[in-house]
Design a protein around this motif. Structure first.
Motif, PDB file in Angstrom:
ATOM      1  N   PHE A   8       0.522  -1.006  -0.334  1.00 39.75           N
ATOM      2  CA  PHE A   8       0.080  -0.355  -0.181  1.00 39.75           C
ATOM      3  C   PHE A   8       1.240   1.288  -0.284  1.00 39.75           C
ATOM      4  O   PHE A   8       2.074   1.207   0.655  1.00 39.75           O
ATOM      5  N   ALA A   9       0.347   2.059  -0.258  1.00 35.93           N
ATOM      6  CA  ALA A   9       0.823   3.362  -0.455  1.00 35.93           C
ATOM      7  C   ALA A   9       0.136   4.485  -0.395  1.00 35.93           C
ATOM      8  O   ALA A   9      -1.120   4.621  -0.985  1.00 35.93           O
ATOM      9  N   LEU A  10       0.514   5.645  -0.089  1.00 38.16           N
ATOM     10  CA  LEU A  10      -0.267   6.654  -0.125  1.00 38.16           C
ATOM     11  C   LEU A  10       0.579   8.132  -0.706  1.00 38.16           C
ATOM     12  O   LEU A  10       2.146   8.068  -0.722  1.00 38.16           O
ATOM     13  N   TYR A  11       0.268   9.004  -2.496  1.00 42.13           N
ATOM     14  CA  TYR A  11       0.348   9.757  -2.728  1.00 42.13           C
ATOM     15  C   TYR A  11      -0.038  10.969  -2.772  1.00 42.13           C
ATOM     16  O   TYR A  11      -1.460  11.122  -2.923  1.00 42.13           O
ATOM     17  N   ILE A  12       0.070  11.499  -2.937  1.00 43.34           N
ATOM     18  CA  ILE A  12      -0.755  13.299  -2.034  1.00 43.34           C
ATOM     19  C   ILE A  12       0.467  14.038  -3.209  1.00 43.34           C
ATOM     20  O   ILE A  12       1.170  14.259  -4.013  1.00 43.34           O
ATOM     21  N   GLY A  13      -0.893  14.829  -4.096  1.00 37.98           N
ATOM     22  CA  GLY A  13       0.129  15.666  -5.510  1.00 37.98           C
ATOM     23  C   GLY A  13      -1.515  16.991  -5.310  1.00 37.98           C
ATOM     24  O   GLY A  13      -2.407  17.532  -5.005  1.00 37.98           O
ATOM     25  N   ARG A  14      -0.967  17.691  -6.435  1.00 36.23           N
ATOM     26  CA  ARG A  14      -1.839  18.666  -6.798  1.00 36.23           C
ATOM     27  C   ARG A  14      -1.736  18.436  -8.326  1.00 36.23           C
ATOM     28  O   ARG A  14      -1.264  18.772  -9.013  1.00 36.23           O
ATOM     29  N   TYR A  15      -2.719  18.471  -8.613  1.00 31.04           N
ATOM     30  CA  TYR A  15      -3.917  18.497 -10.178  1.00 31.04           C
ATOM     31  C   TYR A  15      -3.756  19.224 -10.946  1.00 31.04           C
ATOM     32  O   TYR A  15      -4.433  20.943  -9.952  1.00 31.04           O
ATOM     33  N   THR A  16      -3.261  19.976 -11.956  1.00 32.27           N
ATOM     34  CA  THR A  16      -3.777  20.901 -13.145  1.00 32.27           C
ATOM     35  C   THR A  16      -4.076  20.850 -14.295  1.00 32.27           C
ATOM     36  O   THR A  16      -3.826  19.709 -15.012  1.00 32.27           O
ATOM     37  N   GLY A  67      -6.493  21.735  -7.632  1.00 28.93           N
ATOM     38  CA  GLY A  67      -6.717  21.576  -5.938  1.00 28.93           C
ATOM     39  C   GLY A  67      -5.639  20.131  -5.647  1.00 28.93           C
ATOM     40  O   GLY A  67      -4.915  19.613  -6.806  1.00 28.93           O
ATOM     41  N   PRO A  68      -5.895  19.948  -4.776  1.00 32.81           N
ATOM     42  CA  PRO A  68      -5.379  18.399  -4.068  1.00 32.81           C
ATOM     43  C   PRO A  68      -5.564  17.514  -4.664  1.00 32.81           C
ATOM     44  O   PRO A  68      -7.037  17.208  -4.706  1.00 32.81           O
ATOM     45  N   THR A  69      -5.009  16.441  -4.434  1.00 30.25           N
ATOM     46  CA  THR A  69      -5.751  15.199  -4.767  1.00 30.25           C
ATOM     47  C   THR A  69      -5.327  14.154  -3.830  1.00 30.25           C
ATOM     48  O   THR A  69      -3.194  14.080  -3.893  1.00 30.25           O
ATOM     49  N   SER A  70      -5.454  13.249  -2.609  1.00 25.45           N
ATOM     50  CA  SER A  70      -4.346  12.163  -1.910  1.00 25.45           C
ATOM     51  C   SER A  70      -5.196  11.077  -2.802  1.00 25.45           C
ATOM     52  O   SER A  70      -6.706  10.437  -2.550  1.00 25.45           O
ATOM     53  N   VAL A  71      -4.845   9.903  -2.793  1.00 24.53           N
ATOM     54  CA  VAL A  71      -4.970   8.702  -3.201  1.00 24.53           C
ATOM     55  C   VAL A  71      -4.264   7.599  -2.730  1.00 24.53           C
ATOM     56  O   VAL A  71      -3.239   7.961  -2.190  1.00 24.53           O
ATOM     57  N   VAL A  72      -4.654   6.857  -2.043  1.00 22.38           N
ATOM     58  CA  VAL A  72      -4.429   5.032  -1.626  1.00 22.38           C
ATOM     59  C   VAL A  72      -4.645   4.740  -2.419  1.00 22.38           C
ATOM     60  O   VAL A  72      -4.970   3.883  -3.248  1.00 22.38           O
ATOM     61  N   GLY A  76      -0.296  -4.922 -10.793  1.00 18.57           N
ATOM     62  CA  GLY A  76       0.586  -3.284 -10.710  1.00 18.57           C
ATOM     63  C   GLY A  76      -0.306  -2.315 -10.146  1.00 18.57           C
ATOM     64  O   GLY A  76      -1.056  -3.233  -8.640  1.00 18.57           O
ATOM     65  N   TRP A  77       0.701  -1.205  -9.420  1.00 23.14           N
ATOM     66  CA  TRP A  77       0.026  -0.509  -8.195  1.00 23.14           C
ATOM     67  C   TRP A  77      -1.638   0.329  -9.034  1.00 23.14           C
ATOM     68  O   TRP A  77      -1.040   0.790  -9.699  1.00 23.14           O
ATOM     69  N   LYS A  78      -2.311  -0.131  -8.180  1.00 24.66           N
ATOM     70  CA  LYS A  78      -3.951   0.813  -7.913  1.00 24.66           C
ATOM     71  C   LYS A  78      -4.725   1.359  -7.617  1.00 24.66           C
ATOM     72  O   LYS A  78      -4.137   1.045  -5.820  1.00 24.66           O
ATOM     73  N   ILE A  79      -5.384   2.656  -7.562  1.00 21.71           N
ATOM     74  CA  ILE A  79      -5.643   3.670  -6.202  1.00 21.71           C
ATOM     75  C   ILE A  79      -6.983   2.460  -6.422  1.00 21.71           C
ATOM     76  O   ILE A  79      -7.865   2.655  -7.076  1.00 21.71           O
ATOM     77  N   ILE A  80      -7.218   2.634  -4.591  1.00 20.38           N
ATOM     78  CA  ILE A  80      -8.332   2.112  -4.224  1.00 20.38           C
ATOM     79  C   ILE A  80      -9.484   2.708  -3.615  1.00 20.38           C
ATOM     80  O   ILE A  80      -9.855   2.841  -2.660  1.00 20.38           O
ATOM     81  N   ALA A  81      -8.827   3.577  -3.032  1.00 19.37           N
ATOM     82  CA  ALA A  81      -9.075   5.448  -2.861  1.00 19.37           C
ATOM     83  C   ALA A  81      -8.839   6.948  -3.308  1.00 19.37           C
ATOM     84  O   ALA A  81      -7.740   6.893  -3.686  1.00 19.37           O
ATOM     85  N   ASP A  82      -9.269   7.354  -3.512  1.00 17.94           N
ATOM     86  CA  ASP A  82      -8.853   9.256  -3.993  1.00 17.94           C
ATOM     87  C   ASP A  82      -9.917  10.029  -3.671  1.00 17.94           C
ATOM     88  O   ASP A  82     -10.777   9.672  -3.655  1.00 17.94           O
ATOM     89  N   HIS A  83      -9.151  11.347  -3.075  1.00 21.32           N
ATOM     90  CA  HIS A  83      -9.672  12.630  -2.690  1.00 21.32           C
ATOM     91  C   HIS A  83      -9.275  13.798  -3.627  1.00 21.32           C
ATOM     92  O   HIS A  83      -8.301  14.256  -3.479  1.00 21.32           O
ATOM     93  N   SER A  84      -9.934  14.469  -4.540  1.00 23.01           N
ATOM     94  CA  SER A  84      -9.643  15.413  -4.775  1.00 23.01           C
ATOM     95  C   SER A  84     -10.200  15.991  -4.550  1.00 23.01           C
ATOM     96  O   SER A  84     -12.168  16.190  -4.921  1.00 23.01           O
ATOM     97  N   SER A  85      -9.980  17.499  -4.289  1.00 23.33           N
ATOM     98  CA  SER A  85     -10.620  18.630  -4.334  1.00 23.33           C
ATOM     99  C   SER A  85     -10.668  19.897  -5.447  1.00 23.33           C
ATOM    100  O   SER A  85      -9.132  19.925  -5.654  1.00 23.33           O
TER     101      SER A  85
END
Length: 134
Positions: free
Chosen positions: A94-102, A113-118, A125-134
């Motif tokens: 598992f991993a937490l990725y925090i970023g800024r999308y534009t 805005g910000p985005t955080s994905v687990v 491969g690596w797959k997003i299971i939870a995405d919170h984007s504002s």
């Protein structure tokens, strides 16, 4: 020695997650919604949270993106970039990725805005299971 191996594994995990995110962004910019969504897990509990609430499952996310963005028209879809702000392994799979999308549009306006994905390491491969984007 164990610490060194742990750091090497974390670095490899970080690189694999960055590659998966880059592929997803490339899918968006090519207008290929399936390639963009490939980073999301097929698990029906996979979630996306944005201003309008929670969406569960990749099929529902696809409908949401098709409704909100015109993937056939680059001027309406915009050009996506994601800047990684933080990355944390949450164990081996598992991993937490925090970023800024534009999203930048040809007329000069942008949305950001910000985005955080687990992410979870699955057979594909690596797959997003939870995405919170504002």
């Amino acid at each position: 020695m164990l610490l060194l191996l742990s750091l090497i594994a974390a670095d490899a995990q970080n690189s694999a997650v960055d590659r998966a995110m880059t592929q997803s962004v490339a899918g968006w910019n090519a207008g290929d919604i399936n390639r963009f969504l490939n980073i999301y897990s097929d698990d029906p509990t996979t979630s996306f949270i944005a201003g309008e609430g929670i969406v569960r499952g990749k099929a529902a996310m696809k409908i949401r993106y098709q409704t909100k963005y015109d993937f056939t028209d680059p001027a309406k879809r915009g050009v996506l970039t994601i800047e990684r702000l933080d990355y944390r392994p949450l164990g081996r799979d598992f991993a937490l990725y925090i970023g800024r999308y534009t999203l930048r549009y040809p007329d000069g306006h942008s949305a950001s805005g910000p985005t955080s994905v687990v992410l979870h390491h699955e057979a594909g491969g690596w797959k997003i299971i939870a995405d919170h984007s504002s």
